[in-house]
Design an enzyme around this catalytic site. Structure first.
Site, PDB file in Angstrom:
ATOM      1  N   HIS A   1      -9.526   3.095   0.318  1.00  0.00           N
ATOM      2  CA  HIS A   1      -8.097   2.776   0.376  1.00  0.00           C
ATOM      3  C   HIS A   1      -7.737   1.788  -0.738  1.00  0.00           C
ATOM      4  CE1 HIS A   1      -4.181   1.858   1.808  1.00  0.00           C
ATOM      5  NE2 HIS A   1      -4.478   0.980   2.748  1.00  0.00           N
TER       6      HIS A   1
ATOM      7  N   CYS B   1       0.807  -1.220   0.000  1.00  0.00           N
ATOM      8  CA  CYS B   1       0.000   0.000   0.000  1.00  0.00           C
ATOM      9  C   CYS B   1       0.842   1.272   0.000  1.00  0.00           C
ATOM     10  CB  CYS B   1      -1.017  -0.001   1.134  1.00  0.00           C
ATOM     11  SG  CYS B   1      -0.379  -0.495   2.729  1.00  0.00           S
TER      12      CYS B   1
END
Length: 384
Positions: free
Chosen positions: A337, A91
């Site tokens: 996200h 991420c």
């Protein structure tokens, strides 16, 4: 990063697609379908420069394999001479891709690079080990024998280790959604968002009530403090920026964000959420800046617990005095996200907050993310 100010990379354009909750708004769109409209938009933004895009660098975590960036470069009409490279730092991939592109610009190897990230959790392939036929959720982040927690339990462990209460987590989540809704209502996302799949706004931000959040059960650990309400949703989305050397930016008189310093660091894989702390401290040292001088901070809000643990360690108060510095228009808790894209989303947000809104030259902005496996990535920018 080059110490020669004239070769420092500068972000001169930044765009993102809307963020959609996985298996909902963009459930049928592949990574290419999400990324190509964003890459095309950034290329159009810099077309008046009269320079060819020399490379496309995209972060991606769970895609189909192969070189997603090359496919997007071709599909965006940039020509077969643009190679493309795909980056996986989980991420942190989108921000790491921007740092890698910035290094190429600083080294004098390229004059115009498009960089960012994309994730389609909705269409990510199921993976199996040969001979088993049983899909596995993810590849390991660390070798056998090391702690390798899933991100939810890791956030729970971090909250316990750093004393981040359920009440503070819920309050931060409530604030993130309120900020994002206010920003959307005021039109502050309009200039950065590219229409993707017929949609031109984020799916997720919604009015929340404190009482509703307080009633949610723990999501990962019985009796814990991390819930679905104070965690970010798994999402689909893409974001990209264009980087050029400072000498070219100055010659053309463009506003932008000059990349002063970038860093990717390791930390304890048992508490990966703390990765931004050493990464931020390193870029501040390399950039010769104090955190008090930084006007805008964008941190990937994977979990409220993680954001609060990091800001506590850095001496920031996002629920009080620093509410307008830290994720001023909301963050991943409210917007979503998309793992491979989210680091590029926060740079796009900085560009909107500082460049599109006319912050004075010299204003500093900071982007950072925690990464599974115990990594932190950060970048320090300056308005020019």
């Amino acid at each position: 990063m080059s110490r020669d100010p004239s070769s420092r990379p500068v972000v001169v354009a930044a765009r993102r697609g809307p963020v959609g909750t996985a298996f909902h708004a963009f459930k049928d769109l592949t990574v290419e379908a999400l990324a190509v409209p964003v890459v095309e938009a950034v290329a159009r933004d810099v077309a008046p420069l009269g320079l060819p895009v020399e490379d496309v660098v995209l972060g991606n975590c769970t895609g189909p394999g192969g070189n997603v960036a090359r496919i997007c470069a071709l599909a965006a009409g940039l020509g077969h001479g643009v190679p493309g490279v795909t980056v996986d730092r989980q991420c942190g991939s989108g921000l790491a891709a921007i740092l890698l592109a910035g290094n190429a610009v600083a080294a004098g190897e390229m004059d115009l690079v498009v960089a960012g990230g994309v994730e389609s959790a909705s269409t990510a392939p199921l993976r199996t080990r040969r001979g088993t036929g049983v899909p596995y959720e993810r590849a390991p982040f660390v070798p056998e024998g090391w702690p390798d927690p899933e991100m939810g339990p890791a956030a729970e462990a971090l909250a316990a280790a750093r004393g981040v209460s359920r009440e503070r987590q819920d309050a931060y989540a409530l604030l993130s959604h309120a900020k994002a809704l206010a920003a959307r209502e005021a039109g502050r996302f309009a200039q950065e968002i590219v229409t993707v799949g017929g949609r031109d706004d984020d799916q997720w931000p919604r009015p929340l009530r404190a009482r509703s959040l307080a009633r949610l059960p723990a999501a990962f650990v019985p009796g814990g403090t991390v819930t679905a309400g104070n965690s970010s949703p798994v999402s689909d989305g893409a974001a990209a920026v264009a980087l050029v050397p400072e000498s070219l930016r100055a010659e053309l008189g463009l506003p932008g964000l000059r990349l002063l310093a970038g860093a990717v660091v390791g930390c304890d894989p048992a508490l990966p959420g703390l990765g931004p702390v050493p990464a931020v401290l390193r870029v501040l040292e390399r950039g010769g800046a104090d955190l008090a001088r930084v006007a805008a901070v964008e941190i990937v809000e994977a979990f409220a617990a993680q954001v609060l643990a990091v800001t506590d360690a850095l001496g920031l108060d996002p629920l009080g005095a620093d509410a307008e510095r830290v994720c001023a228009d909301g963050g991943a808790l409210a917007l979503g996200h998309p793992w491979g894209a989210t680091g590029a989303v926060v740079v796009t947000r900085l560009f909107s907050r500082l460049v599109r809104r006319g912050a004075p030259a010299g204003t500093l902005g900071l982007a950072t993310a925690a990464v599974g496996g115990g990594l932190g990535v950060a970048a320090l920018f300056e308005v020019v």
